[in-house]
Motif scaffolding. Structure first.
Motif, PDB file in Angstrom:
ATOM      1  N   THR A  27       0.919  -1.184   0.053  1.00 30.37           N
ATOM      2  CA  THR A  27      -0.138   0.023  -0.135  1.00 30.37           C
ATOM      3  C   THR A  27       0.787   1.335  -0.150  1.00 30.37           C
ATOM      4  N   ALA A  28       0.190   2.354  -0.159  1.00 26.43           N
ATOM      5  CA  ALA A  28       1.049   3.612  -0.107  1.00 26.43           C
ATOM      6  C   ALA A  28       1.748   3.907   1.301  1.00 26.43           C
ATOM      7  N   SER A  29       1.098   3.196   2.282  1.00 28.14           N
ATOM      8  CA  SER A  29       1.785   3.768   3.475  1.00 28.14           C
ATOM      9  C   SER A  29       2.869   2.386   3.989  1.00 28.14           C
ATOM     10  N   GLY A  30       2.909   1.385   2.936  1.00 32.51           N
ATOM     11  CA  GLY A  30       4.170   0.326   3.070  1.00 32.51           C
ATOM     12  C   GLY A  30       3.502  -1.025   3.584  1.00 32.51           C
TER      13      GLY A  30
END
Length: 103
Positions: A27-30
Protein backbone atom coordinates in the motif's frame (compact mmCIF):
# COMPACT_ATOMS: atom_id res chain seq x y z
CA UNK A 1 5.77 2.91 -28.73
CA UNK A 2 7.52 -0.27 -27.64
CA UNK A 3 7.58 -3.46 -29.64
CA UNK A 4 5.26 -6.11 -28.25
CA UNK A 5 6.46 -9.66 -27.82
CA UNK A 6 5.27 -12.15 -30.42
CA UNK A 7 2.33 -14.11 -29.06
CA UNK A 8 1.09 -17.39 -30.58
CA UNK A 9 -2.56 -16.39 -30.07
CA UNK A 10 -4.11 -14.30 -32.88
CA UNK A 11 -7.36 -12.54 -31.90
CA UNK A 12 -10.32 -12.35 -34.27
CA UNK A 13 -12.68 -9.45 -34.98
CA UNK A 14 -12.62 -6.69 -32.39
CA UNK A 15 -10.72 -8.72 -29.79
CA UNK A 16 -7.29 -8.03 -28.30
CA UNK A 17 -4.81 -10.17 -26.35
CA UNK A 18 -3.53 -8.55 -23.15
CA UNK A 19 -0.91 -9.66 -20.65
CA UNK A 20 -2.10 -8.48 -17.22
CA UNK A 21 0.44 -6.44 -15.26
CA UNK A 22 1.16 -7.37 -11.66
CA UNK A 23 -0.92 -5.63 -9.00
CA UNK A 24 0.80 -3.50 -6.38
CA UNK A 25 2.39 -5.59 -3.62
CA UNK A 26 2.29 -2.85 -0.96
CA UNK A 27 0.00 0.00 0.00
CA UNK A 28 1.01 3.66 -0.10
CA UNK A 29 1.86 3.46 3.60
CA UNK A 30 4.13 0.44 3.05
CA UNK A 31 1.88 -2.39 4.23
CA UNK A 32 2.37 -5.66 2.34
CA UNK A 33 -0.82 -7.00 0.73
CA UNK A 34 -1.24 -10.80 1.00
CA UNK A 35 -2.15 -12.76 -2.15
CA UNK A 36 -5.64 -13.55 -0.82
CA UNK A 37 -6.50 -9.85 -0.42
CA UNK A 38 -5.20 -8.64 -3.79
CA UNK A 39 -7.66 -7.40 -6.35
CA UNK A 40 -7.62 -8.60 -9.93
CA UNK A 41 -5.33 -6.42 -12.04
CA UNK A 42 -7.12 -4.02 -14.38
CA UNK A 43 -4.03 -2.91 -16.24
CA UNK A 44 -2.22 -4.81 -18.95
CA UNK A 45 0.01 -4.65 -22.03
CA UNK A 46 -1.55 -5.27 -25.44
CA UNK A 47 0.29 -8.12 -27.17
CA UNK A 48 -1.94 -8.65 -30.23
CA UNK A 49 -4.87 -6.84 -31.89
CA UNK A 50 -7.56 -8.32 -34.13
CA UNK A 51 -8.40 -6.82 -37.53
CA UNK A 52 -11.58 -5.14 -36.24
CA UNK A 53 -15.25 -5.69 -37.03
CA UNK A 54 -16.89 -5.01 -40.37
CA UNK A 55 -18.74 -1.71 -40.82
CA UNK A 56 -22.54 -1.66 -41.22
CA UNK A 57 -22.38 -2.05 -45.00
CA UNK A 58 -19.99 -5.01 -44.63
CA UNK A 59 -17.52 -3.54 -47.11
CA UNK A 60 -14.54 -2.62 -44.90
CA UNK A 61 -13.08 -3.26 -41.46
CA UNK A 62 -13.23 -0.66 -38.71
CA UNK A 63 -9.77 -0.55 -37.04
CA UNK A 64 -9.45 -0.64 -33.26
CA UNK A 65 -8.31 2.31 -31.14
CA UNK A 66 -5.54 0.32 -29.44
CA UNK A 67 -2.35 -1.07 -30.95
CA UNK A 68 0.31 -3.58 -29.93
CA UNK A 69 2.50 -2.32 -27.09
CA UNK A 70 -0.15 -0.03 -25.55
CA UNK A 71 -0.79 -0.28 -21.81
CA UNK A 72 -4.54 -0.32 -21.24
CA UNK A 73 -7.02 -0.14 -18.39
CA UNK A 74 -9.82 -2.69 -18.76
CA UNK A 75 -13.00 -3.62 -16.91
CA UNK A 76 -12.43 -5.77 -13.83
CA UNK A 77 -14.45 -8.79 -14.96
CA UNK A 78 -14.13 -8.37 -18.72
CA UNK A 79 -12.53 -10.85 -21.07
CA UNK A 80 -11.55 -14.49 -20.93
CA UNK A 81 -8.44 -15.76 -19.16
CA UNK A 82 -6.39 -18.11 -21.35
CA UNK A 83 -3.28 -20.17 -20.54
CA UNK A 84 -1.17 -21.10 -23.55
CA UNK A 85 2.45 -22.22 -23.67
CA UNK A 86 2.91 -21.68 -19.93
CA UNK A 87 1.86 -18.01 -20.18
CA UNK A 88 -1.36 -16.39 -18.98
CA UNK A 89 -3.22 -14.08 -21.34
CA UNK A 90 -6.49 -12.21 -21.27
CA UNK A 91 -8.59 -12.03 -24.44
CA UNK A 92 -10.75 -8.90 -24.32
CA UNK A 93 -13.34 -7.39 -26.59
CA UNK A 94 -12.51 -3.83 -27.61
CA UNK A 95 -15.52 -2.57 -25.64
CA UNK A 96 -13.97 -3.95 -22.41
CA UNK A 97 -11.00 -1.57 -22.78
CA UNK A 98 -11.68 1.57 -20.77
CA UNK A 99 -8.58 3.67 -21.50
CA UNK A 100 -5.03 3.73 -22.82
CA UNK A 101 -2.48 4.65 -20.15
CA UNK A 102 0.15 7.10 -21.37
CA UNK A 103 3.33 6.91 -19.33
Amino acid sequence: MTTATKVPVKPLGDRIVVQPLEAEQTTASGLVIPDTAKEKPQEGKVLAVGPGNWDESGSKRVPLDVSEGDVVLYSKYGGTEVKYGGEEYLVLSARDVLAIIEK
